[in-house]
Design a protein around this motif. Structure first.
Motif, PDB file in Angstrom:
ATOM      1  N   ILE A   1      33.128  48.487  40.110  1.00 48.99           N
ATOM      2  CA  ILE A   1      34.430  49.293  39.970  1.00 48.99           C
ATOM      3  C   ILE A   1      35.469  48.566  40.406  1.00 48.99           C
ATOM      4  O   ILE A   1      36.635  48.670  40.268  1.00 48.99           O
ATOM      5  N   ARG A   2      35.301  47.357  41.464  1.00 46.40           N
ATOM      6  CA  ARG A   2      36.132  46.862  41.842  1.00 46.40           C
ATOM      7  C   ARG A   2      36.243  45.338  41.530  1.00 46.40           C
ATOM      8  O   ARG A   2      37.190  44.306  41.812  1.00 46.40           O
ATOM      9  N   GLY A   3      35.193  44.823  40.751  1.00 46.92           N
ATOM     10  CA  GLY A   3      35.117  43.635  40.172  1.00 46.92           C
ATOM     11  C   GLY A   3      34.448  42.530  41.292  1.00 46.92           C
ATOM     12  O   GLY A   3      34.134  42.947  42.370  1.00 46.92           O
ATOM     13  N   ASN A   4      34.544  41.162  40.946  1.00 40.12           N
ATOM     14  CA  ASN A   4      33.942  40.177  41.704  1.00 40.12           C
ATOM     15  C   ASN A   4      35.045  39.815  42.865  1.00 40.12           C
ATOM     16  O   ASN A   4      36.262  40.212  42.647  1.00 40.12           O
ATOM     17  N   PHE A   5      34.689  39.030  43.936  1.00 41.94           N
ATOM     18  CA  PHE A   5      35.442  38.753  44.919  1.00 41.94           C
ATOM     19  C   PHE A   5      36.670  37.897  44.437  1.00 41.94           C
ATOM     20  O   PHE A   5      36.198  36.767  43.868  1.00 41.94           O
ATOM     21  N   ARG A   6      37.829  38.170  44.788  1.00 38.83           N
ATOM     22  CA  ARG A   6      38.824  37.226  44.677  1.00 38.83           C
ATOM     23  C   ARG A   6      40.026  37.363  45.732  1.00 38.83           C
ATOM     24  O   ARG A   6      40.389  38.576  45.880  1.00 38.83           O
ATOM     25  N   SER A   7      40.403  36.319  46.272  1.00 36.69           N
ATOM     26  CA  SER A   7      41.349  36.258  47.338  1.00 36.69           C
ATOM     27  C   SER A   7      42.753  36.357  46.844  1.00 36.69           C
ATOM     28  O   SER A   7      43.224  35.874  45.841  1.00 36.69           O
ATOM     29  N   VAL A   8      43.606  37.031  47.445  1.00 36.43           N
ATOM     30  CA  VAL A   8      45.294  37.146  47.250  1.00 36.43           C
ATOM     31  C   VAL A   8      45.681  35.536  47.830  1.00 36.43           C
ATOM     32  O   VAL A   8      45.304  35.223  48.902  1.00 36.43           O
TER      33      VAL A   8
END
Length: 440
Positions: free
Chosen positions: A166-173
């Motif tokens: 529901i939040r997707g793969n890890f991606r950094s800001v």
């Protein structure tokens, strides 16, 4: 128009809410906490575990009644429950006008416009999108501390967890965006930044090719006005020597880490999809305490995971007794549909889960009492949270206490203090999880 905004769930969800509030404020909407006065109601939901899902559904139903019988003309549902059950929400609760997924919160203004025009729509974005609206967040935590969400999503895929779906793969800001956001928060009076993500320790690996939390911390420490930086949600296996070194060298970085270990039995850890063994956990905890002797360690555990035997529970009890965590929370296992653990054999009954939770919390309570008593006589720096009503006393937090989850310290003084002030305090007593002190 007046808008009532209800934010449920975790602090990461709260950041999304604050961004939406900032967008709404930029349009000139007035916020209200009175559902009877609201023209538009927005509910930002959670569905991480069963109890959170129930709270979200009950809140939506309650607000739907206000729309049917009150002033409200539009009801908008956002967040994790909206992402996961978008069609069911529309089918079962016809009072809902708009549904925004987890990566569509930057479209809140469009949703309000559409709802007021009588439209009914699901607004979704790619679950792996990363909206970064250029807006001033509306901080809702009192103004002297704020959460800084440094990444979205997760790649760990623990067998009990629905978050990656529901939040997707890890991606950094991007780091530059975070520095600008921190500077803006400091200008608003924020003095403590609390770094959050599904997993903070992997920050930057996707953008910069290596784990970059240490570099981010050093840059955040240069932001004027910020006094404390606290790190939550650190997966123990990802803690590096460089991170430890930054914590030792940078005085603004609190000697506090939140390590969600979940269990200590190797079989249960493997069934959970965790990446550490019991011995590795012992080694990591030992290293942290050796390198940073005054570090405060918080953890969370799951009890009653499918297949957990009484012997494995006793092993976890022994581990908690041996490790003496400064802060600890225990969740009973919640089977979430579409997760591997929900279909595992040997599900544990609810009564047993609750009994084991009580065992662990009773043990931790004794550890916490001993830790609190050991603090008597020490001098600590305290961030003032507010005044105790009708008393010459204030309540605050030390570096060992994250807001809303850890303890407090009560300071008796007739001096005038303000929320967000820092004060030197001598600990004079301990009462369960909280401390008592005198102003120096």
């Amino acid at each position: 128009m007046k808008i009532l905004f209800i934010s449920l769930g975790c602090d990461k969800n709260l950041v999304d809410s604050e961004v939406m509030l900032g967008l709404l404020a930029s349009r000139g909407y007035e916020m209200t906490d009175d559902e009877e006065q609201a023209d538009v109601i927005v509910v930002n939901t959670c569905c991480f575990i069963h109890d959170a899902k129930e709270e979200s559904i009950e809140t939506i139903l309650d607000m739907a009644e206000h729309k049917k019988h009150g002033k409200a003309k539009a009801l908008i549902v956002t967040g994790c429950l909206a992402q996961r059950y978008r069609q069911e929400i529309f089918d079962e609760i016809p009072e809902v006008d708009e549904v925004l997924g987890t990566t569509a919160y930057d479209r809140i203004l469009d949703a309000v416009d559409a709802a007021m025009d009588g439209e009914h729509e699901v607004m979704l974005s790619d679950v792996d999108a990363l909206p970064l609206p250029d807006t001033k967040r509306q901080v809702t935590t009192g103004g002297h501390f704020a959460y800084l969400k440094i990444a979205e999503g997760c790649d760990k895929h623990c067998t009990y967890c629905i978050i990656p779906k529901i939040r997707g793969n890890f991606r950094s800001v991007p780091m530059e965006h975070l520095i600008r956001e921190a500077e803006e928060l400091a200008l608003q009076g924020v003095k403590e930044l609390i770094l959050v993500a599904q997993e903070t320790t992997m920050y930057g690996k996707d953008l910069y090719g290596e784990k970059s939390l240490p570099l981010l911390l050093r840059r955040l420490c240069r932001v004027d006005g910020i006094r404390w930086i606290r790190i939550l949600y650190c997966y123990p296996e990802e803690i590096t020597d460089e991170l430890i070194q930054v914590m030792k060298e940078e005085p603004k970085v609190c000697h506090y880490l939140d390590l969600p270990i979940q269990h200590a039995n190797d079989t249960i850890l493997a069934r959970m999809g965790r990446k550490t063994s019991k011995q590795e956990l012992i080694d990591i905890i030992g290293k942290l305490r050796s390198e940073i002797p005054d570090i405060c360690l918080r953890t969370t555990l799951i009890t009653g995971f499918p297949g957990e035997t009484e012997e494995q529970h006793e092993e976890l009890m022994g581990f908690v007794d041996e490790m003496e965590f400064d802060r600890l929370g225990v969740f009973t296992y919640s089977p979430e549909e579409d997760t591997p653990a929900a279909g595992m054999p040997d599900q544990v009954d609810e009564e047993t889960k609750l009994d084991r939770q009580e065992d662990l919390m009773g043990l931790q309570q004794m550890v916490a009492f001993d830790t609190a008593r050991d603090m008597i006589g020490e001098e600590v720096l305290v961030m003032i949270e507010g005044k105790v009503a009708d008393e010459d006393a204030y309540v605050g937090r030390t570096y060992r206490d994250a807001p809303n989850v850890d303890g407090l310290i009560f300071i008796h003084t007739d001096e005038e203090l303000l929320s967000g002030d820092f004060a030197k305090v001598r600990v004079t007593g301990a009462a369960e999880y909280d401390l008592i002190g005198e102003l120096l």
